[in-house]
Design a protein around this motif. Structure first.
Motif, short mmCIF file in Angstrom:
data_model
loop_
_atom_site.label_atom_id
_atom_site.label_comp_id
_atom_site.label_asym_id
_atom_site.label_seq_id
_atom_site.Cartn_x
_atom_site.Cartn_y
_atom_site.Cartn_z
N MET A 1 0.82 -1.20 0.00
CA MET A 1 0.00 0.00 0.00
C MET A 1 0.86 1.27 0.00
O MET A 1 0.53 2.24 -0.65
CB MET A 1 -0.94 -0.04 1.22
CG MET A 1 -1.84 1.14 1.33
SD MET A 1 -2.96 1.24 -0.06
CE MET A 1 -4.04 2.49 0.44
N ASN A 2 1.97 1.23 0.75
CA ASN A 2 2.83 2.41 0.81
C ASN A 2 3.49 2.72 -0.53
O ASN A 2 3.71 3.89 -0.85
CB ASN A 2 3.89 2.23 1.91
CG ASN A 2 3.25 2.25 3.27
OD1 ASN A 2 2.59 3.20 3.64
ND2 ASN A 2 3.40 1.17 4.02
N TRP A 3 3.78 1.67 -1.30
CA TRP A 3 4.34 1.90 -2.63
C TRP A 3 3.32 2.56 -3.54
O TRP A 3 3.68 3.43 -4.35
CB TRP A 3 4.87 0.59 -3.23
CG TRP A 3 6.18 0.20 -2.65
CD1 TRP A 3 6.42 -0.74 -1.70
CD2 TRP A 3 7.45 0.79 -2.95
NE1 TRP A 3 7.76 -0.78 -1.40
CE2 TRP A 3 8.41 0.14 -2.16
CE3 TRP A 3 7.87 1.79 -3.82
CZ2 TRP A 3 9.76 0.47 -2.20
CZ3 TRP A 3 9.21 2.11 -3.87
CH2 TRP A 3 10.14 1.46 -3.07
N ILE A 4 2.07 2.19 -3.39
CA ILE A 4 1.01 2.83 -4.19
C ILE A 4 0.89 4.30 -3.81
O ILE A 4 0.80 5.17 -4.68
CB ILE A 4 -0.33 2.09 -4.01
CG1 ILE A 4 -0.22 0.69 -4.63
CG2 ILE A 4 -1.48 2.87 -4.64
CD1 ILE A 4 -1.38 -0.23 -4.31
N LEU A 5 0.92 4.58 -2.51
CA LEU A 5 0.87 5.98 -2.06
C LEU A 5 2.04 6.77 -2.62
O LEU A 5 1.89 7.92 -3.05
CB LEU A 5 0.89 6.05 -0.53
CG LEU A 5 -0.34 5.56 0.21
CD1 LEU A 5 -0.10 5.62 1.71
CD2 LEU A 5 -1.56 6.35 -0.19
N LEU A 6 3.22 6.15 -2.65
CA LEU A 6 4.41 6.81 -3.16
C LEU A 6 4.29 7.09 -4.65
O LEU A 6 4.65 8.17 -5.12
CB LEU A 6 5.64 5.96 -2.87
CG LEU A 6 6.98 6.57 -3.23
CD1 LEU A 6 7.22 7.87 -2.46
CD2 LEU A 6 8.09 5.56 -2.93
N ILE A 7 3.76 6.15 -5.41
CA ILE A 7 3.58 6.35 -6.84
C ILE A 7 2.58 7.47 -7.10
O ILE A 7 2.81 8.35 -7.94
CB ILE A 7 3.15 5.03 -7.52
CG1 ILE A 7 4.31 4.04 -7.50
CG2 ILE A 7 2.66 5.28 -8.94
CD1 ILE A 7 3.93 2.62 -7.86
N VAL A 8 1.49 7.47 -6.36
CA VAL A 8 0.48 8.54 -6.52
C VAL A 8 1.09 9.89 -6.13
O VAL A 8 0.86 10.90 -6.80
CB VAL A 8 -0.79 8.21 -5.71
CG1 VAL A 8 -1.77 9.38 -5.74
CG2 VAL A 8 -1.46 6.95 -6.26
N ALA A 52 3.81 7.72 3.04
CA ALA A 52 4.58 6.58 2.52
C ALA A 52 5.88 6.38 3.28
O ALA A 52 6.30 5.25 3.53
CB ALA A 52 4.86 6.78 1.03
N THR A 53 6.52 7.47 3.69
CA THR A 53 7.82 7.35 4.37
C THR A 53 7.69 6.90 5.82
O THR A 53 8.69 6.65 6.48
CB THR A 53 8.62 8.67 4.31
OG1 THR A 53 7.84 9.72 4.89
CG2 THR A 53 9.02 9.00 2.89
N GLN A 54 6.48 6.78 6.30
CA GLN A 54 6.30 6.22 7.64
C GLN A 54 6.62 4.73 7.66
O GLN A 54 6.95 4.20 8.71
CB GLN A 54 4.88 6.48 8.14
CG GLN A 54 4.63 7.95 8.43
CD GLN A 54 3.19 8.25 8.80
OE1 GLN A 54 2.31 7.41 8.67
NE2 GLN A 54 2.95 9.47 9.26
N GLN A 55 6.56 4.08 6.50
CA GLN A 55 6.85 2.65 6.42
C GLN A 55 8.02 2.32 5.50
O GLN A 55 8.64 1.29 5.65
CB GLN A 55 5.61 1.89 5.94
CG GLN A 55 4.43 2.00 6.87
CD GLN A 55 4.70 1.37 8.23
OE1 GLN A 55 5.30 0.32 8.32
NE2 GLN A 55 4.26 2.04 9.29
#
Length: 108
Positions: A1-8, A52-55
């Motif tokens: 999920m964090n990678w998706i947030l990062l891409i967005v 995203a950087t929280q994880q």
């Protein structure tokens, strides 16, 4: 999920760069709307990056975020603002894409 947030988040970075480009081409109220879009896209991009950087490791996340923004902005410039698509520009954009994928592959 964090990678998706990062891409967005990276895509919103492209959006705020696009808003800056469009604002430069316009004047008056229309330019103001593009600047408001810039601030909105910037805010969303930063909030998603923070989340995203929280994880994810900060070094990897920041490199991927800026890489998506750089690649997207160059492609946007080529397709939207009619910037040249020279061999060397495309070569270095390709190496940047490979680097982004590589960081994803080697990250936990």
């Amino acid at each position: 999920m964090n990678w998706i947030l990062l891409i967005v988040a990276g895509l919103f970075e492209v959006a705020f760069a696009a808003c800056l480009g469009k604002a430069k081409e316009t004047t008056g109220t229309e330019a103001t709307f593009w600047y408001v879009g810039f601030l909105l896209a910037l805010s969303i991009s930063m909030l998603l990056l923070i989340k995203a950087t929280q994880q994810l490791p900060i070094g990897t996340a920041y490199a991927v975020w800026t890489g998506i923004g750089a690649v997207g902005t160059v492609l946007l410039g080529i397709f939207l603002f009619k910037e040249p698509a020279t061999f060397w520009r495309m070569f270095f954009i390709s190496t940047l894409i490979l680097s982004i994928v590589g960081l994803k592959v080697v990250s936990n």
